[in-house]
Every structure is written in structure tokens, then in C-alpha cells.
Design an enzyme around this catalytic site. Structure first.
Site, PDB file in Angstrom:
ATOM      1  CG  HIS A  30      -1.684  -1.110   1.569  1.00  0.00           C
ATOM      2  ND1 HIS A  30      -3.040  -1.154   1.353  1.00  0.00           N
ATOM      3  CD2 HIS A  30      -1.356  -2.321   2.132  1.00  0.00           C
ATOM      4  CE1 HIS A  30      -3.518  -2.331   1.753  1.00  0.00           C
ATOM      5  NE2 HIS A  30      -2.507  -3.063   2.223  1.00  0.00           N
TER       6      HIS A  30
ATOM      7  CD  GLU B 224      -1.214   1.354   4.435  1.00  0.00           C
ATOM      8  OE1 GLU B 224      -0.716   2.144   3.604  1.00  0.00           O
ATOM      9  OE2 GLU B 224      -2.416   1.044   4.449  1.00  0.00           O
TER      10      GLU B 224
ATOM     11  CG  HIS C  18      -5.287  -1.488  -1.189  1.00  0.00           C
ATOM     12  ND1 HIS C  18      -5.525  -0.454  -0.314  1.00  0.00           N
ATOM     13  CD2 HIS C  18      -6.304  -2.357  -1.007  1.00  0.00           C
ATOM     14  CE1 HIS C  18      -6.641  -0.693   0.351  1.00  0.00           C
ATOM     15  NE2 HIS C  18      -7.132  -1.843  -0.044  1.00  0.00           N
TER      16      HIS C  18
END
Length: 823
Positions: free
Chosen positions: A47, A119, A181
């Protein structure tokens, strides 16, 4: 028994009270490992945070928000408190982090249950088009603009190290399960974006990538025969994406293809299904799911046959040259002397023949009754190429093949279509009257023109006149006008209808993918209501579907009201499909209508699964080597100075017209037509194509050749004849093409054109004439609209350039015919 129960209850109570201090080691548990188990973690999901470090921490750590297993900060982020980057572990890998949301990959849903999420702090800048604010809001829509920054190299170093560690501990994460994602939620997300270094990770052993050689092989094959959209949808689903096979380029497909391209074709994120995208999908399947790739390719081959309405249509998809035939012919007549013979077009002293032995050792090959002196015996699978310049004549030539030996062997014989040669320097005096007319008009104020004439396979006239641009923004004359050149690009306006839309339709008909006698609804099921289901494709080609001349979508002041207002291409598509009303009944009379060809453009896109510009540029122009024929050229790297200018004050007609977002500068390299520019994004079936006389000359010779040029066959001669033959009720029209007929269109073709001549005109000042009887093609491209706007005595607005004979088409065409016929 009761004492035993009490004793067991006390044991459980004691174990519960001592939990965390001592284990209940006295439980009667022994290990007996089973071979039947799996790992929880199946996927690794990348992500970007889209916000800085501190905001990311707030979102991922504070209660009530989202989460991920790891967070990797970015260098030079003011909100990051440490001097050196470190990986932050937010959730233990054995626990479920909330990072994936509603997601699907390789048939599994709710991937939070089975994935590790990383992330990475990276902040793109995204905006919505305010004018399209009420449209469909998707991550990959045309009304959204995102600028993606590069990733921090230090971040990527940490990411690679972390990913390798995760993969070492989670063996079920195969290369195709390292994903973004956007891959698992393409309708909602576009992270980690097209700048994420997927290939760099692949080189480090993380994730999947295709082999370049395999990719090229599939791309080359798909260039010859584009896989249908349904097959590509199934291939994407086979690889892992959540996509249904619908057979149309719908919103889900646009989103999934955009996500795929960001991952595997980041230099080409269009959302369109083209041969490169299909090639990349199949190359990945070939590498990681070989059996599934094989099965899909079996379907691909089968669909080539089922898509074709006849064997000749299938042969066309792979035909090289005007003749590309295996001898002895498989389909044989009982009339013996019609077998193993074909005709071809050539010119005296030109042409070549290509022979490929298919186990044959010898064959007798005759051209125009003369046996070719060729080296024999052939070698097995030998390839031979010979000049025919001593055998050919102008016009129709004959080919005959006999005595292919040994019995059962074959030869493939190919004869390319004629290509143009430039002999214009030899004919300079032939066109003195033409030059005098155009030059006098230029001296008197006409802006400029380029004229090219093709006769008998030769360019015999190729001249530029006047200026490509005379006026500055605001309307004043330039101190140094931009001179016209023979390679100047022009907005060819409604000639788009023929050299883009009709060419595409003729190609699709040749491949068996289009039947003009079927209803448009057959190909566009959402074109329905109000009698739309009864309109045949040919009705739109003959302008008898019942539409008025145009709908001025680009302004709310259009004659049909604000409900038909659109400056958004997707909205315009929907209005075209089911909102534009008919002005009259079907086949009542022919009314020349841009709406007809706007819908035909949509038909091409639906059949091919590609945008109109992508299809014609990649499937028609590029195979012919044409690089100057294209839509939206300024968006594709071309410079304004390469183009002939059109209207001086945008679309204002000298300041007389006004609507939202209207251009008021000199138009140069942008399509003039308001519907095409404002309402269709510059790509439409009726207008938007730019070209040069040299590119159009190739397309003209291709038409004179019957559909091919060199070794490239775009459509077959039978389909061309279907499109250019006269309509029963009016021989001045074919299917889309205007025809000279018996003088009805003298204003266009002049008085000398044969009854077989066909062509078109364009509002900007362009005209094309193709005359098979004289083996002649004429292209006059002018910038007649690059002139002052004036009013006549009746108050009608007109461009000064259209008052000159050069701007009226027919006069120049007449002089060209006279120069040739009086020679």
C-alpha cells in the site's frame, strides 16, 4: 461418576486461576504432527499511505482507524521524528490487520484474514474534474487526475529486506500473491501506484513479472488478431483479478485493466485493452499458470474461427500481401482450369513474388503466361524472393501455379500489393494551371494548402502553398507567418469518418466481426428504446437512421435542451446510446448526421474492446508505417508548429458565440469540431483525426489496391466493394463514402470524375477523391477556416477562406483531372 466430574471441574478452575503464571502441563496432550495443514498467510499486500508519516500513524495506530502489519516511513518527511528510517511493526503477523477491506484475489475474499499488509509513506496528488463532478467517481476514471511521486530509495531497501524476511517465513506467498491494494480492490484503490518499483522487487526475488521474450511473442501474435474482450477478461480473472466476463469494455474492466497496467505496464496506464496489455497478461499466465495459459490460447485460436463468418475472413486476419495462397489450392472447382490461378494488381516494371516451400521440391509458376526462371529444386522449408519487373504490366496481372512436386507437397506464394513511388519532379509542368489558381488565391489572402496527386501507383504532384498559420492569438497577423510544408499535419474533420471509422468498419467486416445488415443493438445491447433496436448498422452508414444533422452537446443552449448537455466523454456516450431523439423515422430520407458516425465510433470500441484512436492507430496505421495519422496529437508528443491552424479565435466565430470552457485562441493541433473536442475528449467517429498528404496517399493507394499496401492487408476487396458500391436509392452515396455518381456531387468531384469515384470532404477545408477507373487519388488539404469571419448581406456568418475557389474543393479537383486527361 459424580466425584469424577467434580474433580475435573476443580482441575479446570485451578488452571484458569493460574493462567499466565504456570501452564497446565499436566494436561494429557501429546504431539502427533499431521501432514494436512496450511499456513494462515497467503498474500503480501503493498500500500501507499497517501498521507505523511504522522497522519499515517494516527490513522493506523489510534483506536477506531485502520491498521497494517508494517509501516515504512519516508526520508525528508517533516513529520517523521527520527534521523534514520526504521520499519514500524504495528500488528503481529499472527493477528488480523485491517488493511485490505473489501478485497478479492485468486478467488479468495476478505484478504485481511490471510494477508500481511505493508503501508509505505508516499503521497500522490489527486484531483477531480470539477466539470465532471456529478459523473462516476472511480479511482481510474477520466475525471480524476493523479500525480504520483517516486518512492524513496531508502524505503525500497527496507521494503525489500522486510519482504524477503516475510516470504522466508510464509512459504504459501507465491510470486503471484505479492500484490498491490489496487490489484485486490481495483474499483476503490489505486495504490501503490504506477511509480511503485514492482520490477525492482521482482529482480530481488519478490513478486511476479513476465519474461520479455514471451511478452513480445504474445504481443506480435495479438497484433495480428486481437483477442476479444471477453477472453482478456477471463485471462485477468485467471491470473487473480476480480472481474466478470461481460464481453464489453465496461467500468469494472476499465478499473481492473488500469490496476493491471499500473503493476505490469506502468508506462502505459490507459484502462484500454490493447495487444500489449493482452500480451502481458498471457505472458504472466504462460510463466506462472502454464496449463491455464494453454487452455486460454486454445480458446483464442477457436475464437478466430468462430468470429469469422467464413474461411476467407479467417484467412484475411493473417494475409500478407494481395496474394498469400497455398498451392495446390485446397478448395478446388470441378472446372479444372479455374484452379490454382489468381489475379493481382501491379504496374509495369514493378512487383515481387515470395515463395515458401512446404516440402515441395519444384513448382511451375507463371506470371502473365510467362514461366518464371527460378532456382529449383527447392530446399525443404526454403524461402525465395524474386523480382517481377520483367513480367508485370499496368493493371491486372495473372498468376498460375502448376506441377507442385512431390505429390502432397505445397508451396506458399505471396505477392505484395503495390507501394507508392514519388515521381513528382517529373510532372512539374503538368499542373501549371492548378498551381496558378491556388497561388493566386494565396496572393489574394487564402491561408494555405497542400495538394498531392497519385496516378498509377506514383505520386505525380506534391506541393505546399501559402502559410500554415498567419494569425496570432487575438486575431492580429503574425510578423513571421508559419510557412506551409508538404509534411504539415491537418485536422481532416469529416474525412475522419472515412479514413478512421470506415477503415475500421471495413477491417472488422473483413475479419467477420461485423455484419452491417445486423441491428446496431446486436453489438450495443444498451442502445435501446424508442425504436433504436430496429436501426441497422447500414442505416448509420447511409445516414438514414433518422437522426438530425447534429446535437450540440457542448452547450446547454443546444436545441434539445440542458438534458443533452455534456462536456464529459462518458456522459456523452450514454446520451448517444439512449437519449438522443430521432428527428424522423427510419429510412424516410438521408440526412447527413454526425450523430450516426459518433455511434459508429462507439460500435468499433465495443467490438474491439479498444478506444477508437488506439484501434485505428495500432491496428491500421502503424502496420502501414503511418506515424502522422492520429487523434489528440498534442497529447501524444507532437508540437503545435507541425500543424495547420484552423479558426483564429477558438470556436467563437469571431466573438459571436460563447459557452463554458470555450477556446478563444488560435486552434492548432486540437480538433476544431466542438462535439469531438468538448464532449468526446478529442476522439470521435465523425471528427478528430489529423494526418498529412503523404499518409493519406498511402491510404488512397491502399484503396486503389483493393485493401492492401505492400505486405499489409487491412481489409479485403469484397468488403471494400460492399462499402463503395452505389446505394439503390441514390448512387451519389455508398456506405458512408460520397460518390461522384452521375454528376450529382460535381461541387466535390468536379465534372470529369468517373461514376465509380468516391471520397469525402472535411469542414476545415479538406477533400479526398479516389477514382478506380483512372487509378487516381487526389488529396487537397487546406486551412480555409484559418481566416477572418465575416457576415454576408443576409447576415450569414462565413469564413473568408471559403469564398476562394481553392476553398470550394471542386475547382481544384477539376483542374487536376484536366491536367491528367489532357496530357
Amino acid at each position: 461418576m459424580n466425584k469424577l466430574i467434580v474433580s475435573w471441574q476443580r482441575f479446570v478452575l485451578i488452571c484458569g486461576l493460574t493462567a499466565g503464571i504456570v501452564s497446565c502441563a499436566t494436561l494429557p496432550i501429546s504431539e502427533l504432527p499431521s501432514h494436512n495443514f496450511g499456513h494462515r498467510v497467503k498474500f503480501l499486500v503493498m500500500h501507499f499511505t497517501a498521507i505523511d508519516y504522522q497522519k499515517s500513524v494516527n490513522a493506523l495506530v489510534d483506536e477506531g482507524g485502520l491498521s497494517a502489519h508494517y509501516l515504512i516511513p519516508e526520508s525528508n518527511d517533516p513529520s517523521y521524528p527520527n534521523s534514520s528510517l526504521e520499519i514500524l511493526k504495528l500488528v503481529d503477523e499472527n493477528k488480523r490487520a485491517w488493511h485490505a477491506g473489501n478485497s478479492v484475489w485468486q478467488g479468495r475474499t476478505e484478504l485481511n484474514d490471510s494477508s500481511i499488509g505493508i503501508e509505505i509513506v508516499n503521497v500522490p496528488e489527486c484531483h477531480r474534474d470539477k466539470q465532471a463532478g456529478k459523473g462516476i467517481q472511480t479511482e481510474h476514471g477520466d475525471n480524476r487526475l493523479c500525480v504520483f511521486p517516486d518512492y524513496d530509495p531508502k524505503q525500497i531497501e527496507l521494503l525489500i529486506a522486510l519482504s524477503k524476511d516475510i516470504l522466508a517465513r510464509n512459504p504459501d506467498i507465491s510470486p503471484t500473491r505479492v500484490i498491490g491494494h489496487a490489484d485486490i480492490a481495483p474499483t476503490r484503490k489505486n495504490d501503490p501506484g504506477p511509480r511503485f518499483p514492482w520490477y525492482e522487487l521482482y529482480q530481488e526475488g519478490i513478486g511476479a513479472w513476465y519474461d520479455n521474450d514471451t511478452f513480445e511473442q504474445y504481443w506480435q501474435r495479438f497484433n495480428q488478431y486481437q483477442p476479444n474482450i471477453g477472453l482478456v477478461q477471463t485471462a485477468l480473472r485467471t491470473y487473480g483479478y476480480d472481474i466478470l466476463e461481460t464481453g464489453i469494455l465496461d467500468e469494472q474492466t476499465h478499473n481492473v485493466v488500469s490496476a493491471f497496467q499500473m503493476h505490469f505496464l506502468p508506462w502505459q496506464v490507459t484502462g484500454q485493452v490493447d495487444s500489449k496489455t493482452a500480451g502481458a497478461v498471457f505472458a504472466l499466465l504462460d510463466k506462472y499458470f502454464a496449463n491455464k495459459a494453454k487452455s486460454l490460447m486454445t480458446r483464442y485460436i477457436g475464437e478466430q474461427s468462430s468470429d469469422a463468418s467464413s474461411s476467407s475472413a479467417l484467412e484475411h486476419a493473417f494475409k500478407r500481401g494481395q496474394i498469400d495462397q497455398v498451392f495446390p489450392m485446397v478448395e478446388r472447382s470441378t472446372r479444372q482450369l479455374v484452379n490454382d490461378r489468381q489475379r493481382f494488381k501491379s504496374y509495369q516494371g514493378r512487383g515481387e513474388i515470395i515463395i515458401n516451400s512446404m516440402d515441395a521440391q519444384q513448382a511451375d509458376i507463371y506470371v502473365n503466361g510467362q514461366k518464371l526462371n527460378i532456382t529449383q529444386p527447392f530446399t525443404q522449408d526454403g524461402h525465395y524472393q524474386y523480382s517481377l519487373k520483367r513480367r508485370t504490366k499496368d493493371g491486372t496481372n495473372t498468376l498460375r501455379v502448376d506441377n507442385v512436386l512431390p505429390v502432397g507437397s505445397e508451396v506458399n506464394v505471396s505477392i505484395p500489393s503495390p507501394k507508392l513511388i514519388d515521381t513528382s519532379t517529373q510532372f512539374q509542368q503538368t499542373f501549371e494551371q492548378v498551381d496558378a489558381l491556388i497561388q493566386q488565391d494565396v496572393n489574394d489572402g487564402f491561408p494555405g494548402a497542400v495538394l498531392l496527386v497519385v496516378k498509377d501507383g506514383q505520386i505525380i504532384k506534391r506541393t505546399a502553398y501559402g502559410d500554415a498559420r498567419k494569425y496570432a492569438d487575438g486575431g492580429g497577423l503574425l510578423s513571421q507567418p508559419q510557412k506551409m510544408r508538404v509534411d504539415t499535419l491537418f485536422d481532416i474533420a469529416s474525412n475522419t469518418k472515412m479514413f478512421a471509422t470506415n477503415f475500421a468498419l471495413m477491417q472488422l467486416a473483413s475479419e467477420g466481426k461485423l455484419d452491417v445488415n445486423l441491428a446496431l443493438h446486436h453489438y450495443l445491447p444498451d442502445y435501446q428504446g424508442g425504436g433504436r433496436e430496429t436501426r441497422l448498422v447500414r442505416d448509420f452508414l447511409t445516414h438514414t437512421a433518422g437522426y438530425g444533422p447534429q446535437v450540440r452537446f457542448f452547450t446547454p443552449d443546444n436545441e434539445l435542451g440542458k438534458g443533452l448537455y455534456s462536456q464529459n466523454a462518458k456522459r456523452t456516450d450514454q446520451l448517444l446510446l439512449n437519449r438522443v431523439p430521432f428527428a424522423m423515422g427510419r429510412n424516410v430520407k438521408a440526412v447527413y448526421s454526425d450523430t450516426d458516425y459518433m455511434l459508429l465510433g462507439k460500435l468499433i470500441e465495443r467490438i474491439t474492446g479498444m478506444s477508437l484512436d488506439a484501434y485505428v492507430e495500432h491496428q491500421i496505421y502503424q502496420p502501414l508505417g503511418l506515424t502522422n495519422t492520429l487523434f489528440n496529437p498534442l497529447r501524444k508528443g507532437r508540437a503545435k508548429g507541425e500543424f495547420a491552424a484552423t479558426e483564429i479565435q477558438g470556436n467563437t466565430r469571431g466573438g459571436r458565440i460563447d459557452f463554458d470552457n470555450m477556446r478563444q485562441y488560435v486552434l492548432q493541433g486540437e480538433v476544431h469540431d466542438e462535439k469531438a473536442f468538448y464532449s468526446m475528449g478529442g476522439i470521435a467517429g465523425h471528427a478528430g483525426l489529423f494526418s498529412t498528404v503523404d499518409d493519406l496517399a498511402v491510404l488512397g493507394q491502399l484503396l486503389l489496391n483493393g485493401g492492401g499496401y505492400g505486405q499489409t492487408q487491412i481489409f479485403n476487396e469484397a468488403v471494400l466493394q460492399q462499402f463503395i458500391k452505389p446505394e439503390e436509392r441514390d448512387d451519389s452515396f455508398g456506405l458512408g463514402w460520397r460518390r461522384a455518381g452521375h454528376g450529382q456531387n460535381k461541387w466535390h468531384f468536379g465534372p470529369y470524375a468517373s461514376a465509380q469515384a468516391y471520397g469525402h470532404t472535411g469542414w476545415t477545408g479538406t477533400v479526398s477523391v479516389i477514382d478506380p477507373e483512372y487509378d487516381l487519388a487526389i488529396f487537397l488539404l487546406t486551412n480555409a477556416r484559418h481566416s477572418k469571419v465575416q457576415e454576408d448581406s443576409a447576415g450569414h456568418v462565413e469564413f473568408a477562406g471559403k469564398t476562394f475557389e481553392t476553398g470550394k474543393y471542386g475547382s481544384v479537383i477539376s483542374l487536376v483531372y484536366e491536367a491528367i486527361l489532357n496530357k
